[in-house]
Write an enzyme that holds these catalytic residues in place. Sequence first.
Site, PDB file in Angstrom:
ATOM      1  CD  GLU A 261      -2.692  -1.543   0.534  1.00 38.30           C
ATOM      2  OE1 GLU A 261      -3.132  -0.615  -0.158  1.00 38.30           O
ATOM      3  OE2 GLU A 261      -3.074  -2.708   0.424  1.00 38.30           O
TER       4      GLU A 261
ATOM      5  CB  CYS B  48      -2.086   6.465   2.528  1.00 35.03           C
ATOM      6  SG  CYS B  48      -3.348   5.592   3.458  1.00 35.03           S
TER       7      CYS B  48
HETATM    8  P1  NAP Z   1       8.677   4.836   4.071  1.00 33.28           P
HETATM    9  O1  NAP Z   1       9.804   5.753   4.279  1.00 33.28           O
HETATM   10  O2  NAP Z   1       8.555   4.182   2.757  1.00 33.28           O
HETATM   11  O3  NAP Z   1       8.756   3.793   5.252  1.00 33.28           O
HETATM   12  C1  NAP Z   1       7.787   2.812   5.379  1.00 33.28           C
HETATM   13  C2  NAP Z   1       8.348   1.659   6.181  1.00 33.28           C
HETATM   14  O4  NAP Z   1       9.367   1.033   5.423  1.00 33.28           O
HETATM   15  C3  NAP Z   1       8.965   2.068   7.491  1.00 33.28           C
HETATM   16  O5  NAP Z   1       8.631   1.082   8.463  1.00 33.28           O
HETATM   17  C4  NAP Z   1      10.431   2.063   7.195  1.00 33.28           C
HETATM   18  O6  NAP Z   1      11.218   1.776   8.322  1.00 33.28           O
HETATM   19  C5  NAP Z   1      10.535   0.913   6.228  1.00 33.28           C
HETATM   20  N1  NAP Z   1      11.697   0.979   5.360  1.00 33.28           N
HETATM   21  C6  NAP Z   1      12.202   2.067   4.744  1.00 33.28           C
HETATM   22  N2  NAP Z   1      13.270   1.731   4.014  1.00 33.28           N
HETATM   23  C7  NAP Z   1      13.434   0.401   4.166  1.00 33.28           C
HETATM   24  C8  NAP Z   1      14.373  -0.544   3.680  1.00 33.28           C
HETATM   25  N3  NAP Z   1      15.346  -0.182   2.882  1.00 33.28           N
HETATM   26  N4  NAP Z   1      14.237  -1.828   4.081  1.00 33.28           N
HETATM   27  C9  NAP Z   1      13.254  -2.207   4.910  1.00 33.28           C
HETATM   28  N5  NAP Z   1      12.342  -1.359   5.410  1.00 33.28           N
HETATM   29  C10 NAP Z   1      12.424  -0.072   5.035  1.00 33.28           C
HETATM   30  O7  NAP Z   1       7.287   5.570   4.316  1.00 33.28           O
HETATM   31  P2  NAP Z   1       6.881   6.462   5.544  1.00 33.28           P
HETATM   32  O8  NAP Z   1       7.642   7.732   5.429  1.00 33.28           O
HETATM   33  O9  NAP Z   1       6.926   5.723   6.811  1.00 33.28           O
HETATM   34  O10 NAP Z   1       5.355   6.722   5.218  1.00 33.28           O
HETATM   35  C11 NAP Z   1       4.926   7.735   4.363  1.00 33.28           C
HETATM   36  C12 NAP Z   1       4.525   7.159   3.036  1.00 33.28           C
HETATM   37  O11 NAP Z   1       3.655   6.054   3.228  1.00 33.28           O
HETATM   38  C13 NAP Z   1       3.746   8.135   2.205  1.00 33.28           C
HETATM   39  O12 NAP Z   1       4.262   8.109   0.902  1.00 33.28           O
HETATM   40  C14 NAP Z   1       2.322   7.606   2.244  1.00 33.28           C
HETATM   41  O13 NAP Z   1       1.565   7.922   1.102  1.00 33.28           O
HETATM   42  C15 NAP Z   1       2.531   6.149   2.390  1.00 33.28           C
HETATM   43  N6  NAP Z   1       1.397   5.515   3.043  1.00 33.28           N
HETATM   44  C16 NAP Z   1       0.583   4.712   2.324  1.00 33.28           C
HETATM   45  C17 NAP Z   1      -0.493   4.098   2.928  1.00 33.28           C
HETATM   46  C18 NAP Z   1      -1.424   3.204   2.165  1.00 33.28           C
HETATM   47  O14 NAP Z   1      -2.261   2.514   2.764  1.00 33.28           O
HETATM   48  N7  NAP Z   1      -1.339   3.181   0.887  1.00 33.28           N
HETATM   49  C19 NAP Z   1      -0.716   4.289   4.282  1.00 33.28           C
HETATM   50  C20 NAP Z   1       0.132   5.103   4.988  1.00 33.28           C
HETATM   51  C21 NAP Z   1       1.198   5.717   4.360  1.00 33.28           C
HETATM   52  P3  NAP Z   1      12.048   2.905   9.097  1.00 33.28           P
HETATM   53  O15 NAP Z   1      11.061   3.862   9.661  1.00 33.28           O
HETATM   54  O16 NAP Z   1      12.733   2.138  10.158  1.00 33.28           O
HETATM   55  O17 NAP Z   1      12.939   3.533   8.100  1.00 33.28           O
END
Ligand code: NAP
Length: 719
Positions: free
Chosen positions: A262, A301
């Site tokens: 997602e 999101c």
């Molecule tokens: P993110 O930076 O992509 O991080 C999401 C998760 O992935 C975090 O738990 C992060 O852990 C982990 N992660 C990041 N890099 C990784 C890697 N190389 N290997 C393994 N895990 C990794 O996103 P975010 O900043 O938390 O959230 C914001 C984004 O999420 C926005 O773009 C939003 O649109 C999207 N979102 C989508 C939905 C949906 O249902 N579609 C819902 C909520 C949010 P760490 O924090 O430890 O880095």
Amino acid sequence: MKTAVETVPSYVLDAWWMPDAGAPATDARDASTGEVLARVSAEGLDLAAVVEHARTVGQEELGRLTMHGRALKLRELAGYLNGRREELYAVSAQTGATRGDSMVDIDGGIGVLFTFSSKGRRELPNSNVVVEGPVEPLSKDGSFIGEHIYTRIPGADVQVNAFNFPVWGMLEKFAPAFLAGVPTIVKPATPGMHLAAAAVRAMVDSGILPPGSLQLVAGSARDLLDQLDYRDMVSFTGSAATAALLRAHPNVSGGGVRFTAETDSLNAAILGPDAMPGTPEFEAFIRSVVTEMTVKAGQKCTAIRRAIVPDGLRGAVIDAVGARINERVVVGDPRTEGVTMGALASLEQLADVRAAVEAMLAAGGELAHGTLAAPGVPDAAGPGSGVGRGAFMSPVLLDWPDAEAAAVHTLEAFGPVCGVLGFSTHDGGASEAVRLAALGAGSLVATVCSNDPDFVREVVTGIAARHGRVLVLNREDARTSTGHGSPVPHLVHGGPGRAGGGEELGGIRSVKHHMQRTAIQGSPNMLTAVTGVWHEGADRRIAGEAEFGGVAGEVHPFRKSLAELRIGDAFASGLRPVSLEDITAFAESTGDTFYAHTDPVAAAKNPFFPGIVAHGYLLVSWAAGLFVEPAPGPVLANYGLEKLRFLTPVAAGDSIRVTLTAKEISPRVTDDYGEVRWDTVINNQNGDVVASYDVLTLVEKEDTLYKSRGRRATVPRPP
Ligand code: NAP
């Protein structure tokens, strides 16, 4: 004296775990004050052991329960967490969330548990095998048949979550996984980790969860996917960039790890040309845009990123959105009285959002409301309190004179930011609105505000394939709607294309995402043994009429409690003749004098009937009279019929008989009775099938309720 900052513990192998004191860690800060609240690190955690624990202990313990047993635990857990909401709200406020935001996250998450509990008990069998679809006959004599079953995947569901909804984001995935019987390993995002951990602590404290069913990795754990194989799945929520990175992991791309994502999404709200200022639809549109910009400071999101409006209404929309923001939005520390919009999750997040807005301004967006300057923030704690280090931002509305500008359809500012774009209405506007919405390349949700059914139909059918959910708001549902930004557990949450292609919610479908669908082929006896559901052609123990298979000494199945009843226990009646007088009397007493039952000349002209025929409902009523066991006993009630089909007409002079077979037995975990589904077939004197259906009854677990109490104190509830 300042106390030492604690590290957020992980919960693994059914125990709390902390990294070594000197391990590298990231600071988790209060979003409004910048104060360091906790340290986050999973450095040194044996992730292989965590995954193995889920696959072994978690699988075994969850497998001891049936779907209904697990569904009940979800209900208990939800009730328990309800009692711990206040302490979770307090932690949630540290993430910048207002009370309202916290309720979306915490109460929303608890609500998902309740919903899956009741849906699981209503829509899933009380077993661990889910049968899907009809039986496919694969041989002429019925000895070889096929169908599909679902059984849980044999590994772990690894959640990698975004920072914005630490509780709901975890529970919306946990509930369907748990119901399916799949252990969860949750890895929350670093910002908000302490809130996710507080929720896990409450879940563990409840004592309700079976060992191994939930583990928390409270750290970045970048090598978590290295431990997974084809038995496991990853449920990812976050940015499209991280999703792409994880999808490319060799265990996903080549190793068979199931991966759902997602991701981000440039959701649209479309205003119909009929929805002029002053109409309820215009009001609903403005309310939705402002709500989506400001709830959770726009870090949703599902938030509306593109307000797509008739060209001529662009100015009116901008003015109305600006006025509503001025009227209602007070940015600040959510613990301060009067604040309606809290901080972004972190200063890093604030910098990202500002950079995205600046890129949009450079790409043709014009500032229509709000500012990138730091907002004036009520400083409840007084000067020097640290509020200046809070991640505060004003809501920003951008006007896009060029509605096709690439930036508004590609850049996500994950904060209180929305763009307004106009469409031409020269051909009614629907096709133009659809074209602009499609430039988002796949979204979680879109809202259409219009009271014009033609516009709504054209837009909804035009955009549906690019969206996971579409909300239509008009004067009839504007007040009762759950809103654009709130996914509901009963319906799909997820979306195609840019939204990631996943479907983390969607009622029982989301449970099945944690299960493997398998085609099973074999004889009726073997498929009965595998599924626990009696299949036509499988062995039966028939009481009743010897001529139709009844065996002397077999007890009528209505005399058996659930303790004695087995699938395949059956009853066969004798024949009952049908006369014209019976048909006429039924027509007169019910008033159903349809010509096929009363007028021989007209009935003979009907292409389906030989002449006057018996009412189908007469036959079904007679069938009940043929199979009933009238004396008080373990059968408590008949609560309905399903799948009723009338297949062969019955004329005066024909006879009918009925065969009833226990097909599915579902004892209720919480009651003294359960449901029994009876395969029911009415035949005529030639053996032709006249009608077939399932009779649904409530049957006592032990044949004692009636006997012991005479009259029952509580009335059983049908499902
Ligand atoms: P993110 O930076 O992509 O991080 C999401 C998760 O992935 C975090 O738990 C992060 O852990 C982990 N992660 C990041 N890099 C990784 C890697 N190389 N290997 C393994 N895990 C990794 O996103 P975010 O900043 O938390 O959230 C914001 C984004 O999420 C926005 O773009 C939003 O649109 C999207 N979102 C989508 C939905 C949906 O249902 N579609 C819902 C909520 C949010 P760490 O924090 O430890 O880095």
